[in-house]
Structure formats: C-alpha cells, structure tokens
Design a protein around this motif. Sequence first.
Motif, PDB file in Angstrom:
ATOM      1  N   ASP A  39      -7.627   4.548   6.948  1.00 30.46           N
ATOM      2  CA  ASP A  39      -9.022   4.107   7.097  1.00 30.46           C
ATOM      3  C   ASP A  39      -9.471   3.303   5.888  1.00 30.46           C
ATOM      4  O   ASP A  39     -10.124   2.260   6.022  1.00 30.46           O
ATOM      5  CB  ASP A  39      -9.961   5.295   7.298  1.00 30.46           C
ATOM      6  CG  ASP A  39      -9.827   5.938   8.675  1.00 30.46           C
ATOM      7  OD1 ASP A  39      -9.306   5.274   9.600  1.00 30.46           O
ATOM      8  OD2 ASP A  39     -10.259   7.109   8.820  1.00 30.46           O
ATOM      9  N   GLU A  40      -9.128   3.761   4.701  1.00 33.41           N
ATOM     10  CA  GLU A  40      -9.488   3.040   3.469  1.00 33.41           C
ATOM     11  C   GLU A  40      -8.767   1.702   3.402  1.00 33.41           C
ATOM     12  O   GLU A  40      -9.349   0.693   2.990  1.00 33.41           O
ATOM     13  CB  GLU A  40      -9.177   3.896   2.246  1.00 33.41           C
ATOM     14  CG  GLU A  40     -10.100   5.090   2.119  1.00 33.41           C
ATOM     15  CD  GLU A  40      -9.680   6.075   1.043  1.00 33.41           C
ATOM     16  OE1 GLU A  40      -8.670   5.819   0.323  1.00 33.41           O
ATOM     17  OE2 GLU A  40     -10.346   7.127   0.917  1.00 33.41           O
ATOM     18  N   TRP A  41      -7.502   1.665   3.800  1.00 36.75           N
ATOM     19  CA  TRP A  41      -6.741   0.415   3.808  1.00 36.75           C
ATOM     20  C   TRP A  41      -7.369  -0.584   4.775  1.00 36.75           C
ATOM     21  O   TRP A  41      -7.421  -1.778   4.503  1.00 36.75           O
ATOM     22  CB  TRP A  41      -5.286   0.715   4.173  1.00 36.75           C
ATOM     23  CG  TRP A  41      -4.445  -0.501   4.340  1.00 36.75           C
ATOM     24  CD1 TRP A  41      -3.905  -1.272   3.337  1.00 36.75           C
ATOM     25  CD2 TRP A  41      -4.064  -1.112   5.580  1.00 36.75           C
ATOM     26  NE1 TRP A  41      -3.203  -2.316   3.901  1.00 36.75           N
ATOM     27  CE2 TRP A  41      -3.288  -2.237   5.261  1.00 36.75           C
ATOM     28  CE3 TRP A  41      -4.296  -0.813   6.907  1.00 36.75           C
ATOM     29  CZ2 TRP A  41      -2.744  -3.062   6.243  1.00 36.75           C
ATOM     30  CZ3 TRP A  41      -3.754  -1.628   7.884  1.00 36.75           C
ATOM     31  CH2 TRP A  41      -2.991  -2.736   7.540  1.00 36.75           C
ATOM     32  N   GLN A  93       0.818  -1.214   0.000  1.00 34.92           N
ATOM     33  CA  GLN A  93       0.000   0.000   0.000  1.00 34.92           C
ATOM     34  C   GLN A  93       0.852   1.265   0.000  1.00 34.92           C
ATOM     35  O   GLN A  93       0.535   2.237  -0.673  1.00 34.92           O
ATOM     36  CB  GLN A  93      -0.924  -0.003   1.225  1.00 34.92           C
ATOM     37  CG  GLN A  93      -1.815   1.217   1.346  1.00 34.92           C
ATOM     38  CD  GLN A  93      -2.899   1.255   0.296  1.00 34.92           C
ATOM     39  OE1 GLN A  93      -3.348   0.224  -0.184  1.00 34.92           O
ATOM     40  NE2 GLN A  93      -3.314   2.447  -0.070  1.00 34.92           N
ATOM     41  N   GLN A 138      -6.993   9.203   6.378  1.00 35.52           N
ATOM     42  CA  GLN A 138      -8.015   8.693   5.464  1.00 35.52           C
ATOM     43  C   GLN A 138      -7.481   7.497   4.668  1.00 35.52           C
ATOM     44  O   GLN A 138      -8.197   6.517   4.459  1.00 35.52           O
ATOM     45  CB  GLN A 138      -8.477   9.789   4.522  1.00 35.52           C
ATOM     46  CG  GLN A 138      -9.585   9.329   3.586  1.00 35.52           C
ATOM     47  CD  GLN A 138     -10.109  10.444   2.699  1.00 35.52           C
ATOM     48  OE1 GLN A 138      -9.764  11.603   2.860  1.00 35.52           O
ATOM     49  NE2 GLN A 138     -10.954  10.077   1.764  1.00 35.52           N
ATOM     50  N   GLN A 139      -6.233   7.558   4.232  1.00 39.23           N
ATOM     51  CA  GLN A 139      -5.630   6.430   3.511  1.00 39.23           C
ATOM     52  C   GLN A 139      -5.622   5.182   4.394  1.00 39.23           C
ATOM     53  O   GLN A 139      -5.937   4.085   3.923  1.00 39.23           O
ATOM     54  CB  GLN A 139      -4.200   6.756   3.093  1.00 39.23           C
ATOM     55  CG  GLN A 139      -4.070   7.757   1.987  1.00 39.23           C
ATOM     56  CD  GLN A 139      -2.615   8.118   1.731  1.00 39.23           C
ATOM     57  OE1 GLN A 139      -1.688   7.470   2.217  1.00 39.23           O
ATOM     58  NE2 GLN A 139      -2.403   9.179   0.968  1.00 39.23           N
ATOM     59  N   GLU A 151     -10.351  -1.123   5.302  1.00 41.49           N
ATOM     60  CA  GLU A 151     -11.521  -1.738   4.691  1.00 41.49           C
ATOM     61  C   GLU A 151     -11.144  -2.912   3.790  1.00 41.49           C
ATOM     62  O   GLU A 151     -12.009  -3.647   3.341  1.00 41.49           O
ATOM     63  CB  GLU A 151     -12.297  -0.699   3.876  1.00 41.49           C
ATOM     64  CG  GLU A 151     -12.907   0.390   4.729  1.00 41.49           C
ATOM     65  CD  GLU A 151     -13.547   1.498   3.920  1.00 41.49           C
ATOM     66  OE1 GLU A 151     -13.730   1.320   2.699  1.00 41.49           O
ATOM     67  OE2 GLU A 151     -13.873   2.541   4.507  1.00 41.49           O
ATOM     68  N   GLY A 152      -9.862  -3.097   3.550  1.00 43.20           N
ATOM     69  CA  GLY A 152      -9.385  -4.138   2.652  1.00 43.20           C
ATOM     70  C   GLY A 152      -9.362  -5.517   3.292  1.00 43.20           C
ATOM     71  O   GLY A 152      -9.865  -5.751   4.387  1.00 43.20           O
ATOM     72  N   ASP A 173      -5.012  13.440   5.269  1.00 45.00           N
ATOM     73  CA  ASP A 173      -4.939  12.561   4.098  1.00 45.00           C
ATOM     74  C   ASP A 173      -4.401  11.184   4.473  1.00 45.00           C
ATOM     75  O   ASP A 173      -4.915  10.157   4.031  1.00 45.00           O
ATOM     76  CB  ASP A 173      -4.048  13.164   3.008  1.00 45.00           C
ATOM     77  CG  ASP A 173      -4.694  14.340   2.300  1.00 45.00           C
ATOM     78  OD1 ASP A 173      -5.933  14.478   2.377  1.00 45.00           O
ATOM     79  OD2 ASP A 173      -3.954  15.129   1.674  1.00 45.00           O
ATOM     80  N   GLU A 183       1.044   6.874  11.178  1.00 43.07           N
ATOM     81  CA  GLU A 183       0.594   8.100  10.505  1.00 43.07           C
ATOM     82  C   GLU A 183       1.726   9.120  10.428  1.00 43.07           C
ATOM     83  O   GLU A 183       1.961   9.713   9.369  1.00 43.07           O
ATOM     84  CB  GLU A 183      -0.612   8.702  11.230  1.00 43.07           C
ATOM     85  CG  GLU A 183      -1.886   7.920  11.036  1.00 43.07           C
ATOM     86  CD  GLU A 183      -3.074   8.525  11.771  1.00 43.07           C
ATOM     87  OE1 GLU A 183      -2.979   9.686  12.245  1.00 43.07           O
ATOM     88  OE2 GLU A 183      -4.112   7.847  11.867  1.00 43.07           O
TER      89      GLU A 183
END
Length: 115
Positions: free
Chosen positions: A59-61, A20, A56-57, A63-64, A53, A40
């Motif tokens: 948080d999106e990761w 990632q 948020q990255q 979800e994987g 940013d 972070e």
Amino acid sequence: MRWRSVSENWDAFHESMLDQWPELSEDDLIEVEGDRTALEERLVELTGNDQDDVAQQIDEWLEGAVPSDVHMDEVHDNDSINDSRLYMSPGEDASDDDSKYGDDNATEDPVGGGQ
C-alpha cells in the motif's frame, strides 16, 4: 495509484518493485504476473514478514511514483482524466477544451503578485 494500473502495466513496474524489495527476482515477478495476492504471498515467503506487514508495504509503495512509460499509456491517461472530474466545477467536462473556461491565456506569477 491503483493496483489495476500496476497489473495492467506489470513490466513497467518491475524495476521499482525490485528496488523496493531486493529479495524479489525478475523470475518472481514474471511468475506473479500482476496478481497482488501472489506478490504478497511471495514477499511473505521471502521476507518472513507477516501478511499484514507485507500488505501495508505494498500500500505504501502504491503511493509512490508511477514510471514514465506508464504515464504515456492510454489506460493511465483515461484514469487520470476520470479522476480529474472530482476537482472540476459544475458544468465543466474533463474532456472539454479548457480554453472555453477562460483561464488558458492567464499568466501565472510565481511570486504571487497577480497577473
């Protein structure tokens, strides 16, 4: 997934995090030791992105996909069982034997034509 699962299984997530964020190194991950704030901060330093940013990255990761060796972990299994309670009928217990609810012998028809 929850950050707690990541921090408790930190080594299992190294490969996914390195994919990632190629800016990270294995040494960075060893130094971070599962601390989200430290991750972070390191990503802000390495990527030049701002804190929001990067958060948020992450948080999106989260979800994987979860690595397969984490799925086999007792802590992850217990968390999944506890989460399943949200989708259960009243009176049903997540730890109960499903056979007493009468659906274990039902044949599923992938076409949807019934049993």
